[in-house]
Design a protein around this motif. Structure first.
Motif, PDB file in Angstrom:
ATOM      1  N   GLN B 264       0.845  -1.175  -0.071  1.00 20.35           N
ATOM      2  CA  GLN B 264      -0.024  -0.135  -0.201  1.00 20.35           C
ATOM      3  C   GLN B 264       0.900   1.337   0.066  1.00 20.35           C
ATOM      4  O   GLN B 264       1.457   1.400   1.004  1.00 20.35           O
ATOM      5  CB  GLN B 264      -0.940   0.018   1.228  1.00 20.35           C
ATOM      6  CG  GLN B 264      -2.155   0.743   1.052  1.00 20.35           C
ATOM      7  CD  GLN B 264      -3.280   0.543   2.118  1.00 20.35           C
ATOM      8  OE1 GLN B 264      -3.068  -0.215   2.843  1.00 20.35           O
ATOM      9  NE2 GLN B 264      -4.267   1.077   1.931  1.00 20.35           N
ATOM     10  N   ARG B 265       0.953   1.984  -1.031  1.00 18.04           N
ATOM     11  CA  ARG B 265       1.645   3.163  -1.228  1.00 18.04           C
ATOM     12  C   ARG B 265       0.797   4.267  -0.658  1.00 18.04           C
ATOM     13  O   ARG B 265      -0.054   4.825  -1.369  1.00 18.04           O
ATOM     14  CB  ARG B 265       2.051   3.232  -2.748  1.00 18.04           C
ATOM     15  CG  ARG B 265       3.404   2.523  -2.979  1.00 18.04           C
ATOM     16  CD  ARG B 265       4.683   3.126  -2.333  1.00 18.04           C
ATOM     17  NE  ARG B 265       5.536   2.212  -1.833  1.00 18.04           N
ATOM     18  CZ  ARG B 265       6.497   2.571  -0.947  1.00 18.04           C
ATOM     19  NH1 ARG B 265       6.621   3.822  -0.571  1.00 18.04           N
ATOM     20  NH2 ARG B 265       7.202   1.467  -0.432  1.00 18.04           N
ATOM     21  N   ALA B 266       1.434   5.112   0.271  1.00 12.92           N
ATOM     22  CA  ALA B 266       0.680   6.216   0.721  1.00 12.92           C
ATOM     23  C   ALA B 266       1.275   7.447   0.219  1.00 12.92           C
ATOM     24  O   ALA B 266       2.504   7.354  -0.165  1.00 12.92           O
ATOM     25  CB  ALA B 266       0.397   6.244   2.275  1.00 12.92           C
ATOM     26  N   ALA B 267       0.362   8.528   0.003  1.00 13.45           N
ATOM     27  CA  ALA B 267       1.204   9.737  -0.717  1.00 13.45           C
ATOM     28  C   ALA B 267       1.869  10.511   0.062  1.00 13.45           C
ATOM     29  O   ALA B 267       1.816  10.314   1.439  1.00 13.45           O
ATOM     30  CB  ALA B 267      -0.043  10.559  -1.053  1.00 13.45           C
ATOM     31  N   LYS B 268       2.913  11.148  -0.402  1.00 17.44           N
ATOM     32  CA  LYS B 268       3.821  11.845   0.418  1.00 17.44           C
ATOM     33  C   LYS B 268       3.049  13.211   0.973  1.00 17.44           C
ATOM     34  O   LYS B 268       2.086  13.545   0.384  1.00 17.44           O
ATOM     35  CB  LYS B 268       5.096  12.370  -0.362  1.00 17.44           C
ATOM     36  CG  LYS B 268       6.213  11.197  -0.432  1.00 17.44           C
ATOM     37  CD  LYS B 268       7.494  12.013  -0.849  1.00 17.44           C
ATOM     38  CE  LYS B 268       8.600  11.365  -0.360  1.00 17.44           C
ATOM     39  NZ  LYS B 268       9.911  12.076  -0.534  1.00 17.44           N
ATOM     40  N   GLN B 269       3.649  13.700   1.921  1.00 19.34           N
ATOM     41  CA  GLN B 269       3.113  14.959   2.486  1.00 19.34           C
ATOM     42  C   GLN B 269       3.996  15.966   2.617  1.00 19.34           C
ATOM     43  O   GLN B 269       4.731  15.639   3.600  1.00 19.34           O
ATOM     44  CB  GLN B 269       2.127  14.699   3.543  1.00 19.34           C
ATOM     45  CG  GLN B 269       1.820  16.046   4.372  1.00 19.34           C
ATOM     46  CD  GLN B 269       0.720  16.502   4.495  1.00 19.34           C
ATOM     47  OE1 GLN B 269      -0.272  16.040   4.815  1.00 19.34           O
ATOM     48  NE2 GLN B 269       0.626  17.758   4.430  1.00 19.34           N
ATOM     49  N   SER B 270       4.190  17.131   2.017  1.00 14.85           N
ATOM     50  CA  SER B 270       5.371  17.863   2.210  1.00 14.85           C
ATOM     51  C   SER B 270       4.963  18.898   3.567  1.00 14.85           C
ATOM     52  O   SER B 270       3.483  19.410   3.531  1.00 14.85           O
ATOM     53  CB  SER B 270       5.904  18.518   1.201  1.00 14.85           C
ATOM     54  OG  SER B 270       4.780  19.675   0.871  1.00 14.85           O
ATOM     55  N   GLY B 271       5.882  19.176   4.496  1.00 13.88           N
ATOM     56  CA  GLY B 271       5.546  20.185   5.418  1.00 13.88           C
ATOM     57  C   GLY B 271       4.776  19.435   6.507  1.00 13.88           C
ATOM     58  O   GLY B 271       4.553  18.354   6.513  1.00 13.88           O
ATOM     59  N   LEU B 272       4.247  20.423   7.253  1.00 12.10           N
ATOM     60  CA  LEU B 272       3.533  19.967   8.493  1.00 12.10           C
ATOM     61  C   LEU B 272       2.077  19.632   8.382  1.00 12.10           C
ATOM     62  O   LEU B 272       1.441  19.448   9.286  1.00 12.10           O
ATOM     63  CB  LEU B 272       3.808  20.770   9.519  1.00 12.10           C
ATOM     64  CG  LEU B 272       5.209  20.864  10.146  1.00 12.10           C
ATOM     65  CD1 LEU B 272       5.732  21.721  10.962  1.00 12.10           C
ATOM     66  CD2 LEU B 272       5.551  19.413  10.651  1.00 12.10           C
ATOM     67  N   GLY B 273       1.465  20.126   7.093  1.00 14.58           N
ATOM     68  CA  GLY B 273      -0.208  19.941   7.069  1.00 14.58           C
ATOM     69  C   GLY B 273      -0.633  20.892   8.079  1.00 14.58           C
ATOM     70  O   GLY B 273      -0.665  22.028   8.260  1.00 14.58           O
ATOM     71  N   THR B 292      -5.713  15.117  10.528  1.00 22.18           N
ATOM     72  CA  THR B 292      -5.065  14.441   9.480  1.00 22.18           C
ATOM     73  C   THR B 292      -5.615  13.097   9.318  1.00 22.18           C
ATOM     74  O   THR B 292      -5.809  12.588   8.008  1.00 22.18           O
ATOM     75  CB  THR B 292      -3.569  14.333   9.963  1.00 22.18           C
ATOM     76  OG1 THR B 292      -3.110  15.355  10.294  1.00 22.18           O
ATOM     77  CG2 THR B 292      -2.741  13.648   8.962  1.00 22.18           C
ATOM     78  N   TYR B 293      -5.947  12.288  10.444  1.00 22.62           N
ATOM     79  CA  TYR B 293      -6.270  10.987  10.540  1.00 22.62           C
ATOM     80  C   TYR B 293      -7.874  10.859   9.859  1.00 22.62           C
ATOM     81  O   TYR B 293      -8.070   9.949   8.903  1.00 22.62           O
ATOM     82  CB  TYR B 293      -6.393  10.249  11.731  1.00 22.62           C
ATOM     83  CG  TYR B 293      -5.270   9.526  12.018  1.00 22.62           C
ATOM     84  CD1 TYR B 293      -4.041  10.210  11.879  1.00 22.62           C
ATOM     85  CD2 TYR B 293      -5.359   8.138  12.321  1.00 22.62           C
ATOM     86  CE1 TYR B 293      -2.754   9.556  12.238  1.00 22.62           C
ATOM     87  CE2 TYR B 293      -4.091   7.601  12.681  1.00 22.62           C
ATOM     88  CZ  TYR B 293      -3.035   8.325  12.611  1.00 22.62           C
ATOM     89  OH  TYR B 293      -1.796   7.277  12.780  1.00 22.62           O
ATOM     90  N   LYS B 296      -6.687  10.859   6.252  1.00 23.66           N
ATOM     91  CA  LYS B 296      -5.797   9.805   5.572  1.00 23.66           C
ATOM     92  C   LYS B 296      -6.132   8.412   5.806  1.00 23.66           C
ATOM     93  O   LYS B 296      -5.535   7.535   5.462  1.00 23.66           O
ATOM     94  CB  LYS B 296      -4.449   9.936   6.364  1.00 23.66           C
ATOM     95  CG  LYS B 296      -3.668  11.283   5.874  1.00 23.66           C
ATOM     96  CD  LYS B 296      -2.719  10.821   4.876  1.00 23.66           C
ATOM     97  CE  LYS B 296      -2.235  11.931   3.994  1.00 23.66           C
ATOM     98  NZ  LYS B 296      -1.356  12.943   4.805  1.00 23.66           N
TER      99      LYS B 296
END
Lengths: 254, 521
Positions: B264-273, B292-293, B296
Motif C-alpha cells: 500500500q503506497r501512501a502519498a507523501k505530504q510535504s511540510g507539516l499539514g 490528519t487521520y 488519511k
C-alpha cells in the motif's frame, strides 16, 4: 537534584497466574548508561512499562528524577523520554509531523519544536524521509523516528526498550554516539537489550533480570566479575541446552 | 492435509469463542435469533406445503435471496473472517490441488454457513408432500447453499486482492451508494405492484432461475410442474455455475498464494499539514493529528459514509410518498452520527495511544483536541443540513429551530462521545487493516455501549426537543429562536462538561485504556 534518576521500589505485576515482575528494586544513578538484560519473557518490557506509566503496577513505586510516576504523572513524564517496544506510532503522519506532534503534545513552543525536529531528523539520517508517511518506513527507520519522538523535549532520563533492534549498523553507531554524548552531558540512559556484547561495550551499569526477578545489578565490571558479560549472564540465568538437540538438522547426516 | 486445514479452521472457530465470554454470548444470542428465523421459515414451509400454488416461486426467491445476501453482505458490508485467506499460506508450499479444495471446504465451517444450509434445507420442506420431488428439493437447497458460499469466497478473495487499491474502495462506496439510492424507487415500485403479485413474481422468478442466484433453487419447481425441458436447462446451468465458480475460486486461491500482498503506497505530504494551522498547544496538536487521520485513515471515512447518503435517501423516500418530513430531521441525525463517530477514537489509535500517555498530555487537552477536529469537519455539513431544507421549502420560520436542534445534537453528541470514549473502548479494525473487516470480539458489550451512548444523547436532547416540537406544530419562528438558544446553551455546557469529566476519567484510566487497546477490545 536527585542522585537516582530512576528509582524502582518493589514493583510487582501479575497477569493471571503468571508473575511477570516479582518485587523488583532497581536504582539507576544519574549520569549512568544503564543496560537491562534478560532472556525473552523475563519481564523487561513489563517492568519498563510500569516504570514509565504505561502499565499500572500491582504494587510498588517508580520514581523518575525523584517524582513518583504514578502520583505525579505529568511532572514526572516531563523529564522522561521513552521508546516503548511493541507499540505502534501514529503512522499516518509523516516522520516530520510525528516528531513535531510529540513536541507539541508536551506543550513546547512551535519554533523550538521545528528547530529540534529538523536536528533530530538530521542526526537520525531521516532528513530525506521526513515527508514520507511513517507507515511506509522500514522497521529500523520506525525505530529511529520513535527515538526522535522520545528525545525532542530533552529529557533528563531516556528509557529505551530494545532501541537497536532492526536498526542497521551505521545508524546504530550514530545512535550510540548520540546517547554517549547525552550521557557525557549529564543525561541518564536505560536500554534493554539481548546483545550482551553491546551492553558490555556501551554501558557503565547493568542489571540482569530473569523470570521477573532481579538477579544482579551494579557497574558492568562488578556484575561480570572478570568473566565476559555473556558468560556471566548465562551463569545467572541458566538454561543452556546440552547441544544434542537437532541431529536431523545436520544436512550431512543424510 | 485437507483435514488438517479443516481442523485448523474448527480450532480457530472454537478459540474465537474462548476469547471472550461477551462474544460467546453475542454469538449465542445471534444464533438463537437466526435459529428462530429458520424455525419460522421451516414451519412456514411445512405448513404451506401443498397449500400454495407458488411453491416454486417461493423456492426460487428464498434461494436467490440467500445467494444474493452472501454475495453482498460479507464482502462489502460486514467484512469476512479472513483468518484463512489464501495469502496466509504463501510460506507453506502446500500443493494447489490440496489447498484449493481445503480452503473452499473451510468456508463451510462457520456459524452463518451452517445456519444458511439448515435454513435452506428447512425451506425445501415446502415440497414435503411430493415424495419424488423432496429429495431433489433438498439437493437443490444444498447446491444453493454451496453456490452462496462459493460466490462469497470468490468475491472476498477478489476484494482482498483489490483492497489495497484506494480506487477499489471508492468504487465499492459508489456501488453501495447507487444501491441505497435505488432502494426507494425499487421498494415503491414493488409496493405498487403488490396487487398483481403474480404479474411480476412469475417473470422475475423465471429470469432468476437462469442466473446463478436461482438456477439450483428452480429445480424442484420445474420438476413439479412437469417442465422437463426447463429442469434440464436449469440442471445444466446449476452444474455449470457451480463448476465455474469452483474453478474460479480455485484459480483465485492459486493466484493469491503466489502473489505477495500488494504494497500500500501512501502519498507523501510535504511540510507539516494541519499542524501548521492549529495553535501550538497540546489541544491544537491533538486536533491537527485527528484531522490528519480523518483524511488519511479510511476507517474514519466508513463512519461518515452515511452523511451524504442520508439526505438522498430521505429525499427519494419523500419523492415517493410526497411527505418530506424526514428531510427536516437530516440535520440532527447527521449531528448525532458525526458527533458519535469520535467515540471509537482511542480504539482507532490502537497502541499508538502510548504516545499520549508517555507525553503526559492532560486529559482535557486530549478530549478537547479530538472533539475540535470532529467539530471542524462536521459544522459545515450540519449547518447545510439544518438550513437548506427550510430554505428550499420556503418555510423560513423553521430555520432557527432546525439550526438549534441540529447544533445541539452535534454538540451533545460530541460531549457524550468525549466522555464515553475515555471509559469504553472496543474492538475495531486495526490501523491499516481493511476498514470493512469485522474484528473478533465484537459482542453484546459493544452493542450495549453504543446503545447507551446514543440513548443518553437522545435523553439529553429532550430539553431542546420540547420547544422544537411545539414550535414545529405551531409554525412558530419565536419558538424556533428559543430552540436555538436552548440548544446552543445546553450543547456548549454539555460539551464542556463532557470534555472536563472525560478528561478526568482519561487521566485516571489512561494505563487501563492502554491495556485495552493493546488487546483491541
Amino acid at each position: 537534584m536527585s542522585q537516582i534518576a530512576l528509582d524502582i521500589r518493589g514493583l510487582a505485576k501479575q497477569f493471571g497466574p503468571k508473575v511477570a515482575v516479582n518485587n523488583v528494586n532497581l536504582q539507576v544513578p544519574t549520569g549512568s548508561f544503564y543496560g537491562l538484560v534478560g532472556p525473552n519473557g523475563a519481564g523487561k518490557t513489563t517492568m519498563l512499562s510500569m516504570a514509565t506509566g504505561l502499565l499500572r503496577p500491582d504494587s510498588g513505586q517508580a520514581l523518575v528524577n525523584g517524582l513518583d510516576i504514578w502520583a505525579q504523572p505529568q511532572e514526572a513524564k516531563a523529564t522522561l523520554g521513552v521508546l516503548a517496544d511493541g507499540v505502534r506510532q501514529f503512522d499516518r503522519l509523516t516522520g516530520r509531523q510525528l516528531v513535531s506532534y510529540s513536541g507539541l503534545l508536551r506543550g513546547m513552543d512551535r519554533a523550538e519544536v521545528a528547530q529540534r525536529t529538523e536536528d533530530l531528523l538530521r542526526v537520525m539520517d531521516l532528513s530525506n524521509d521526513g515527508d514520507k508517511l511513517v507507515v511506509d518506513y522500514s522497521a529500523g527507520m520506525t525505530k529511529k523516528i520513535s527515538l526522535a519522538t522520545a528525545m525532542i523535549h530533552s529529557p533528563k532520563l531516556l528509557v529505551l526498550d530494545e532501541p537497536f533492534e532492526a536498526v542497521d549498523p551505521v545508524s546504530a553507531a550514530n545512535i550510540r554516539d548520540i546517547l554517549n554524548d547525552y550521557v557525557a552531558y549529564g543525561g541518564t540512559v536505560i536500554v534493554s537489550s539481548h546483545v550482551m556484547d553491546l551492553v558490555q561495550r556501551m554501558c557503565t551499569h547493568v542489571a540482569v533480570i530473569a523470570g521477573g526477578v532481579l538477579k544482579a545489578q551494579g557497574s558492568v565490571d562488578d556484575v561480570r566479575g572478570g568473566m565476559s558479560l555473556e558468560d556471566r549472564f548465562v551463569d545467572l540465568v541458566g538454561g543452556r541446552g546440552n547441544n544434542e538437540g537437532l541431529s536431523w538438522l545436520r544436512t550431512s547426516s543424510n | 492435509m485437507v483435514a488438517h486445514i479443516l481442523k485448523l479452521k474448527l480450532r480457530l472457530l472454537g478459540n474465537g469463542f474462548k476469547r471472550s465470554i461477551g462474544q460467546l454470548i453475542g454469538v449465542i444470542i445471534g444464533g438463537v435469533y437466526a435459529l428462530g428465523m429458520i424455525t419460522m421459515l421451516t414451519i412456514f414451509a411445512v405448513v404451506s406445503a401443498g397449500e400454495t400454488t407458488i411453491a416454486s416461486e417461493i423456492s426460487i426467491i428464498t434461494g436467490s435471496l440467500a445467494v444474493l445476501g452472501w454475495a453482498i453482505i460479507p464482502p462489502l458490508l460486514t467484512g469476512v473472517d479472513l483468518t484463512l485467506e489464501p495469502s496466509r499460506f504463501v510460506h507453506f508450499g502446500i500443493p494447489q490441488k490440496i489447498l484449493g479444495p481445503a480452503l473452499v471446504l473451510s468456508g463451510f465451517i462457520s456459524v452463518p454457513a451452517i445456519l444458511t444450509i439448515i435454513g435452506l434445507i428447512g425451506a425445501s420442506l415446502i415440497w414435503r408432500l411430493e415424495v419424488a420431488i423432496l429429495p431433489v428439493a433438498v439437493l437443490a437447497a444444498l447446491a444453493t447453499a454451496v453456490m452462496a458460499i462459493l460466490v462469497c469466497q470468490y468475491l472476498t478473495i477478489m476484494s482482498t486482492a483489490l483492497r489495497a487499491k484506494r480506487r477499489f474502495r471508492e468504487l465499492t462506496f459508489a456501488l453501495l451508494f447507487l444501491v441505497l439510492i435505488c432502494f426507494g424507487p425499487i421498494i415503491s415500485s414493488v409496493a405498487s405492484a403488490a396487487q398483481s403479485m403474480m404479474d411480476w413474481l412469475a417473470p422475475l422468478t423465471n429470469v432468476l432461475s437462469y442466473t446463478p442466484l436461482g438456477a439450483a433453487a428452480a429445480l424442484p419447481g420445474a420438476l413439479a410442474s412437469g417442465n422437463y425441458a426447463k429442469f434440464a436447462i436449469c440442471l445444466v446451468l446449476a452444474i455449470v455455475y457451480l463448476g465455474g465458480l469452483y474453478f474460479l475460486v480455485n484459480k483465485a486461491t492459486a493466484e493469491a498464494t503466489v502473489t505477495p500482498p500488494p504494497e500500500q503506497r501512501a502519498a507523501k505530504q510535504s511540510g507539516l499539514g494541519f499542524f501548521k494551522f492549529v495553535p501550538a498547544s497540546p489541544t491544537g496538536a491533538v486536533a491537527a493529528r485527528a484531522l490528519t487521520y480523518w483524511f488519511k485513515d479510511p476507517r474514519y471515512a466508513i463512519g461518515v459514509l452515511l452523511v451524504p447518503v442520508l439526505p438522498l435517501i430521505f429525499w427519494f423516500s419523500g419523492n415517493q410518498s410526497g411527505d418530506y418530513t424526514m428531510m427536516f430531521l437530516t440535520g440532527p441525525i447527521i449531528g448525532i452520527l458525526l458527533g458519535f463517530s469520535i467515540s471509537a477514537d482511542i480504539s482507532y489509535d490502537n497502541t499508538a495511544f502510548a504516545l499520549h500517555i508517555l507525553t503526559g498530555v492532560h486529559g482535557k487537552a486530549d478530549r478537547a483536541g479530538r472533539a475540535a477536529a470532529c467539530f471542524t469537519l462536521s459544522i459545515i455539513p450540519v449547518l447545510l443540513a439544518a438550513i437548506l431544507p427550510g430554505a428550499i421549502s420556503g418555510q423560513s420560520w423553521r430555520i432557527a429551530g432546525d439550526l438549534g436542534l441540529s447544533l445541539a445534537a452535534l454538540l451533545i453528541a460530541l460531549g457524550v462521545a468525549s466522555l464515553a470514549s475515555a471509559r469504553y473502548t472496543y474492538a475495531v479494525p486495526l490501523p491499516g487493516d481493511n476498514p470493512m473487516k469485522t474484528p473478533p470480539g465484537n459482542g453484546v458489550r459493544v452493542a450495549l455501549t453504543q446503545l447507551g451512548t446514543v440513548g443518553s444523547m437522545a435523553v439529553l436532547l429532550i430539553p431542546v426537543l420540547i420547544p422544537y416540537v411545539i414550535g414545529w406544530i405551531q409554525n412558530s419562528a419565536a419558538l424556533g429562536l428559543v430552540t436555538l438558544a436552548v440548544g446552543l446553551i445546553l450543547g456548549m455546557t454539555l460539551l464542556v462538561v463532557g470534555i472536563i469529566v472525560g478528561g478526568k476519567w482519561y487521566e485516571k484510566r489512561a494505563p487501563e485504556l492502554m491495556q485495552a487497546v493493546m488487546l483491541n477490545k
